[in-house]
Write a protein that holds these residues in place. Structure first.
Motif, PDB file in Angstrom:
ATOM      1  N   LEU A   1      -1.936  -5.837  -5.369  1.00 22.30           N
ATOM      2  CA  LEU A   1      -1.839  -5.034  -4.149  1.00 22.30           C
ATOM      3  C   LEU A   1      -1.757  -5.975  -2.962  1.00 22.30           C
ATOM      4  O   LEU A   1      -2.693  -6.740  -2.688  1.00 22.30           O
ATOM      5  CB  LEU A   1      -3.052  -4.108  -4.016  1.00 22.30           C
TER       6      LEU A   1
ATOM      7  N   PRO B   1       0.813  -1.213   0.000  1.00 23.17           N
ATOM      8  CA  PRO B   1       0.000   0.000   0.000  1.00 23.17           C
ATOM      9  C   PRO B   1       0.854   1.274   0.000  1.00 23.17           C
ATOM     10  O   PRO B   1       0.542   2.234  -0.712  1.00 23.17           O
ATOM     11  CB  PRO B   1      -0.823  -0.128   1.284  1.00 23.17           C
TER      12      PRO B   1
ATOM     13  N   LEU C   1       2.308   1.803  -3.455  1.00 21.79           N
ATOM     14  CA  LEU C   1       1.273   2.191  -4.416  1.00 21.79           C
ATOM     15  C   LEU C   1       0.830   3.631  -4.193  1.00 21.79           C
ATOM     16  O   LEU C   1       0.539   4.350  -5.149  1.00 21.79           O
ATOM     17  CB  LEU C   1       0.081   1.235  -4.315  1.00 21.79           C
TER      18      LEU C   1
ATOM     19  N   TRP D   1      -4.901  -1.798   2.417  1.00 22.55           N
ATOM     20  CA  TRP D   1      -4.963  -0.402   1.972  1.00 22.55           C
ATOM     21  C   TRP D   1      -5.650   0.469   3.020  1.00 22.55           C
ATOM     22  O   TRP D   1      -5.180   1.555   3.378  1.00 22.55           O
ATOM     23  CB  TRP D   1      -5.703  -0.327   0.642  1.00 22.55           C
TER      24      TRP D   1
ATOM     25  N   VAL E   1      -6.264  -5.423  -7.882  1.00 25.21           N
ATOM     26  CA  VAL E   1      -6.749  -5.150  -6.527  1.00 25.21           C
ATOM     27  C   VAL E   1      -7.992  -5.984  -6.250  1.00 25.21           C
ATOM     28  O   VAL E   1      -8.842  -6.157  -7.135  1.00 25.21           O
ATOM     29  CB  VAL E   1      -7.102  -3.648  -6.364  1.00 25.21           C
TER      30      VAL E   1
END
Length: 201
Positions: free
Chosen positions: A103, A20, A23, A110, A78
């Motif tokens: 992810l 996370p 990203l 996240w 995701v």
């Protein structure tokens, strides 16, 4: 694309992931990778990463070859926890687009990282629904088995199914539940998917 482990264009058997935090860095400067969320439309509407495109796994499975032209190596997959995104990666690798990163930890990680999200009406995730249905069946048949001999074996079958799902990273019960109106939300089809992927990042 900066990731944990290997490059996204590496051997398709390599399980590349992006954290996370990594990203967030990739998406903070404006144009970043395409975020392809493969959860159901209902889950996506509940909460998703800003700018993500929603192509449910069953739509991707049915129209993979048609969608392939709209995807590239700068795509991050995701889902809720990472399992369905890993299935999507395998589907796309089989079609020639290999090594796409997932992810790490999905939307669960996240949100735990306090990363930005867009929220809609709250609803249960598909994984939570699977736990409810499987647990309810095991509990009910286990108690009823005290009266009806052999009924407890239904719970054994459910346990075997969940074990198989874990070993193969698939879930037949989850796929069935994803088709319920509660999970489908607005209709997800090839035309909707292509329109979502064509939208500017």
């Amino acid at each position: 694309m900066s990731m944990n482990g290997n490059s996204p264009m590496a051997d398709p058997t390599v399980t590349s992931t992006v954290t996370p935090a990594a990203l967030q860095l990739l998406t903070s400067g404006g144009r970043g990778p395409l975020l392809l969320d493969v959860r159901t439309t209902g889950e996506f509407r509940t909460v998703h990463i800003p700018g993500a495109r929603n192509i449910p796994l069953d739509v991707l499975r049915a129209h993979r070859d048609d969608l392939l032209d709209h995807l590239d190596a700068e795509t991050v997959l995701v889902c809720h926890s990472g399992a369905r995104a890993a299935q999507a990666r395998e589907l796309l690798a089989d079609a020639g687009l290999s090594g796409l990163p997932v992810l790490d930890g999905g939307m669960v990680a996240w949100e735990l990282a306090d990363a930005p999200v867009e929220r809609g009406p709250a609803r249960w995730t598909l994984e939570r629904q699977v736990r409810l249905v499987a647990g309810s069946v095991v509990l009910t048949t286990g108690l009823a088995g005290l009266v009806v001999p052999g009924l407890h074996l239904v719970g054994t079958a459910i346990g075997a199914g969940l074990t198989f799902a874990a070993l193969t990273n698939t879930c037949a019960l989850g796929m069935l539940l994803s088709r319920l109106p509660y999970n489908r939300g607005p209709r997800a089809d090839l035309s909707t998917a292509v329109t979502a992927l064509r939208a500017p990042r």
